[in-house]
Design a protein around this motif. Structure first.
Motif, short mmCIF file in Angstrom:
data_model
loop_
_atom_site.label_atom_id
_atom_site.label_comp_id
_atom_site.label_asym_id
_atom_site.label_seq_id
_atom_site.Cartn_x
_atom_site.Cartn_y
_atom_site.Cartn_z
N LYS A 1 -13.59 57.33 12.18
CA LYS A 1 -12.99 57.80 10.92
C LYS A 1 -12.94 56.63 9.91
O LYS A 1 -13.89 55.86 9.86
N SER B 1 -5.34 64.58 17.16
CA SER B 1 -4.16 63.69 17.17
C SER B 1 -3.44 63.62 15.83
O SER B 1 -2.24 63.41 15.79
N HIS C 1 -16.71 68.26 10.34
CA HIS C 1 -15.42 67.85 10.92
C HIS C 1 -14.29 68.55 10.16
O HIS C 1 -14.36 68.74 8.95
N SER D 1 -7.76 64.64 20.80
CA SER D 1 -6.83 63.76 21.51
C SER D 1 -7.27 63.39 22.92
O SER D 1 -6.43 63.23 23.81
C1 PEP Z 1 -11.43 63.95 15.82
O1 PEP Z 1 -10.77 64.09 14.79
O2 PEP Z 1 -12.67 64.06 15.84
C2 PEP Z 1 -10.71 63.69 17.04
C3 PEP Z 1 -11.11 64.25 18.12
O3 PEP Z 1 -9.62 62.87 16.90
P1 PEP Z 1 -8.54 62.55 18.01
O4 PEP Z 1 -9.25 62.20 19.28
O5 PEP Z 1 -7.79 61.39 17.44
O6 PEP Z 1 -7.72 63.78 18.17
#
Ligand code: PEP
Length: 256
Positions: A12, A172, A96, A215
């Motif tokens: 990100k 997350s 995304h 997550s």
């Molecule tokens: C994402 O946003 O692609 C993602 C999976 O983030 P996280 O693992 O932090 O939930």
């Protein structure tokens, strides 16, 4: 289905500086090469890609997080698929949920996928429902995302696409998030493969890698693959810490 599991770290808008990006990339690269059952990728911010691409190896390749829907021309601030290809970018995330939140539609994502395929970059198409509060409607949401984002893509090209199932309620950064289970993942992976089979036939559908993201950490990783049936993972937050990301790769590598 793929032999090697695909683990894509979505950095990100992180880390804060190029030196830190280099340091983290190098420590992942150093250890990742030992894990032969895994293909690891870091999807980095655009500005870090030229530098990180020079450090990439067979064990750790470089991906992007976005691409223009246009080929070239007067599109201020955009980055084209051929620019990414010239930097040896192998994969690019599209669709995304954080970009859909900014207004990206399935039709727009479809254009991006076509640009990537013409430039020889494998699109990683993110699909996933915002919540599960409305009966089984979430299956329909994902079906529409797949059908509209992949409209007009030949069977030949379909095998080069990676799908990432990312239920937004499990990501997350989602407020009041909750954990998805390997069974949630399994149900959707079976369903995605059925939708792909209806679109392009069973052989093509079987060749498409379907990842899970939401997550994922070193404790949950193995379950999403072993029980959930995922061909790989797309960790966001957990990919920012090289130790955690490597632990996910190690756990995945140990699976049969
Ligand atoms: C994402 O946003 O692609 C993602 C999976 O983030 P996280 O693992 O932090 O939930």
């Amino acid at each position: 289905m793929r032999k090697k599991k695909l683990i894509v770290g979505n950095w990100k808008m992180n880390p804060r500086t190029l030196p830190l990006a280099r340091t983290n990339f190098l420590s992942i690269k150093k250890a990742a090469s030992a894990y032969k059952n895994v293909e690891a990728v870091i999807a980095a911010p655009f500005v870090y890609i030229p530098e990180l691409a020079k450090l990439a190896s067979a064990g750790l390749s470089i991906g992007a997080q976005n691409v223009s829907a246009e080929k070239e021309g007067a599109f201020t601030g955009e980055i084209s698929a051929s620019m990414l290809a010239s930097l040896k970018v192998k994969y690019c995330i599209v669709g995304h949920s954080e970009r859909r939140e900014l207004g990206e539609t399935n039709e727009f994502i479809n254009k991006k996928i076509k640009q990537l395929l013409s430039a020889g970059i494998a699109p990683i198409l993110c699909v996933g429902e915002r919540d599960r509060d409305h009966g089984m409607l979430y299956l329909g949401t994902v079906k529409t995302q797949l059908e509209e984002c992949l409209a007009g893509i030949s069977k030949n090209m379909m095998g080069r696409i990676v799908i990432a199932y990312e239920p937004v309620w499990a990501i997350s950064s989602t407020a009041n998030r909750r954990d998805a289970t390997p069974e949630d993942c399994q149900e959707m992976h079976i369903y995605i493969r059925k939708v792909l089979a209806d679109m392009s036939g069973g052989t093509v559908a079987d060749s498409v890698a379907i990842l899970y993201g939401g997550s994922v950490d070193e404790k949950s990783a193995a379950g999403f693959i072993a029980t959930g049936g995922a061909d790989g993972l797309l960790p966001g937050r957990a990919s920012l810490n090289p130790k955690t990301f490597l632990a996910i790769i190690k756990k995945t590598n140990e699976l049969k």
